[in-house]
Design a protein around this motif. Structure first.
Motif, short mmCIF file in Angstrom:
data_model
loop_
_atom_site.label_atom_id
_atom_site.label_comp_id
_atom_site.label_asym_id
_atom_site.label_seq_id
_atom_site.Cartn_x
_atom_site.Cartn_y
_atom_site.Cartn_z
N GLY A 1 3.76 21.19 20.87
CA GLY A 1 5.13 22.02 20.64
C GLY A 1 5.64 21.72 19.17
O GLY A 1 4.88 21.36 18.24
N GLN A 2 6.93 21.96 19.16
CA GLN A 2 7.33 21.69 17.63
C GLN A 2 7.70 20.09 17.49
O GLN A 2 8.02 19.45 18.24
N HIS A 3 7.20 19.57 16.22
CA HIS A 3 7.20 18.24 16.14
C HIS A 3 7.89 17.96 14.96
O HIS A 3 8.22 18.90 14.00
N SER A 4 8.19 16.55 14.62
CA SER A 4 8.86 16.36 13.30
C SER A 4 7.91 15.88 12.43
O SER A 4 7.54 14.76 12.34
N ALA B 1 15.62 24.40 17.46
CA ALA B 1 16.18 22.87 17.20
C ALA B 1 15.81 22.56 15.70
O ALA B 1 14.39 22.95 15.43
N PRO B 2 16.53 21.66 15.06
CA PRO B 2 16.06 21.37 13.77
C PRO B 2 15.13 20.10 13.61
O PRO B 2 14.62 19.93 12.66
N THR B 3 14.97 19.46 14.86
CA THR B 3 13.98 18.30 15.00
C THR B 3 13.07 18.91 15.97
O THR B 3 13.10 19.67 17.00
N GLY B 4 12.01 18.02 15.92
CA GLY B 4 10.98 18.16 17.52
C GLY B 4 10.64 16.83 17.61
O GLY B 4 11.11 15.61 17.45
N SER B 5 9.52 16.70 18.54
CA SER B 5 8.74 15.68 19.18
C SER B 5 8.28 14.55 18.15
O SER B 5 7.53 15.32 17.14
N ASP B 6 8.24 13.44 18.12
CA ASP B 6 7.32 12.59 17.41
C ASP B 6 5.96 12.85 17.30
O ASP B 6 5.35 13.31 18.47
N PRO B 7 5.17 12.93 16.26
CA PRO B 7 3.69 13.11 16.23
C PRO B 7 2.96 12.30 17.06
O PRO B 7 1.69 12.43 17.40
N SER B 8 3.38 11.01 17.32
CA SER B 8 2.63 10.28 18.27
C SER B 8 2.28 10.74 19.43
O SER B 8 1.38 10.48 20.36
N ILE B 9 3.12 11.64 20.03
CA ILE B 9 3.09 12.22 21.41
C ILE B 9 1.91 12.85 21.43
O ILE B 9 0.84 12.93 22.15
N THR B 10 1.57 13.84 20.35
CA THR B 10 0.22 14.66 20.07
C THR B 10 -0.86 13.55 20.10
O THR B 10 -1.83 13.94 20.55
N ALA B 11 -0.50 12.54 19.26
CA ALA B 11 -1.57 11.71 18.93
C ALA B 11 -2.10 11.11 20.30
O ALA B 11 -3.68 10.91 20.48
N ASP B 12 -1.33 10.85 21.16
CA ASP B 12 -1.78 10.46 22.45
C ASP B 12 -2.59 11.17 23.48
O ASP B 12 -3.46 10.94 24.07
N ALA C 1 4.06 17.50 24.18
CA ALA C 1 5.57 17.69 23.99
C ALA C 1 5.96 18.47 25.01
O ALA C 1 5.45 19.53 25.70
N PRO C 2 7.27 18.39 25.22
CA PRO C 2 7.89 19.09 26.60
C PRO C 2 7.91 20.77 26.30
O PRO C 2 7.60 21.31 27.20
N ASP C 3 8.31 21.03 25.21
CA ASP C 3 8.17 22.51 25.05
C ASP C 3 6.97 23.17 25.05
O ASP C 3 6.88 24.28 25.38
#
Length: 290
Positions: free
Chosen positions: A177-180, A209-220, A239-241
């Motif tokens: 999803g959208q990530h920071s 949203a101007p921000t997103g999920s941390d990239p570590s979420i996708t790394a996991d 990521a939730p979205d």
């Protein structure tokens, strides 16, 4: 013996997070960067070799694959992460911009996959993980070319997975999803956009949203795709979205989901759609489906 992963596009963001995750899990990592100035970006990590690679150079793919194998003696996983974001209405996105978007996000990915497939086929094992996007699930306005390139990656992954399953090779696609990350600071923007489009552009991006999920979420999620041993599963959502989309389509049906998504973009999202598809960083309602 530790396994070895190759990850492209690792100077920043998601690629860098993937390198850190696998290094922390004890893997050997061959990380690629495009600029010489970034060759030291992973110096603090043990068991990581950082090599130069421009994924747009299709002719370099074959020699790079051999060099990657030489680093640790074998490659077990290839992660095609390198990519960028082209933005703007299709009408004024130049054909050069469109070709470059597909060259990096699709054709370079295919060239590198083709270079590693004979290696994986010979050893009768290997996994290719392609980074797609939640935009592969539905075309976003003013990002239609980017979405098309990521949809191509997802469909390619599904087709390839069937072609090579008999050789013990898995092909998977991760849809973040959208990530920071810095991808939205490295945008290839269409020029001379007609004023007619401006209201739609302003309305669409004001909802994001101007921000997103941390990239570590996708790394996991990439790590899970690499180690779960499920060679039948292709699409992984992070990521939730992004992760909420399959559930929303199950609840609403394909046509119903598109109707809700279209209304959310062009008008005001319904309370149901807002509940099903969270903003980046928010959690969706835990809908129970029998």
């Amino acid at each position: 013996m530790s396994k070895t992963i190759v990850v492209t596009g690792t100077a920043t963001g998601m690629g860098r997070a993937i390198v850190k995750k696998f290094a922390a899990e004890g893997w050997n990592v061959v990380a690629t960067v495009r600029k010489e100035a970034d060759l030291t970006v992973h110096d603090e990590l043990e068991r990581v070799r950082t090599l130069l690679l421009d994924v747009d150079d299709e002719q370099a793919a074959g020699s790079f694959a051999q060099t990657a194998v030489e680093q640790f003696g074998q490659v077990d996983v290839l992660v095609n992460n390198a990519g960028f974001y082209q933005m703007g209405p299709v009408e004024v996105s130049s054909m050069d911009q469109i070709h470059r978007q597909f060259q990096t996000n699709v054709f370079g990915l295919i060239a590198l996959s083709r270079a590693f497939l004979p290696i994986f086929r010979a050893q009768r094992s290997g996994t290719i993980i392609n980074i797609s996007s939640l935009t592969a699930e539905q075309g976003y306005p003013y990002s239609a070319v980017y979405a098309a390139s990521k949809a191509a990656v997802a469909a390619l992954s599904e087709g390839m997975s069937l072609e090579v399953a008999a050789f013990g090779i898995a092909v998977k696609a991760v849809l973040p999803g959208q990530h920071s990350t810095r991808i939205f600071t490295k945008i290839d923007i269409a020029q001379d956009v007609p004023a007619d489009y401006q209201a739609g552009i302003d309305a669409f991006f004001s909802k994001n949203a101007p921000t997103g999920s941390d990239p570590s979420i996708t790394a996991d999620v990439v790590y899970r795709a690499a180690v779960d041993g499920d060679n039948t599963k292709v699409r992984y959502y992070s990521a939730p979205d992004s992760a909420a989309i399959p559930r929303a389509k199950q609840i609403l049906g394909t046509d119903g989901y598109w109707a809700e998504f279209r209304n959310a973009v062009l008008a005001k999202p319904s309370p149901l759609f807002t509940a099903l598809i969270p903003a980046p960083g928010e959690q969706p309602i835990d809908w129970q489906i029998s």
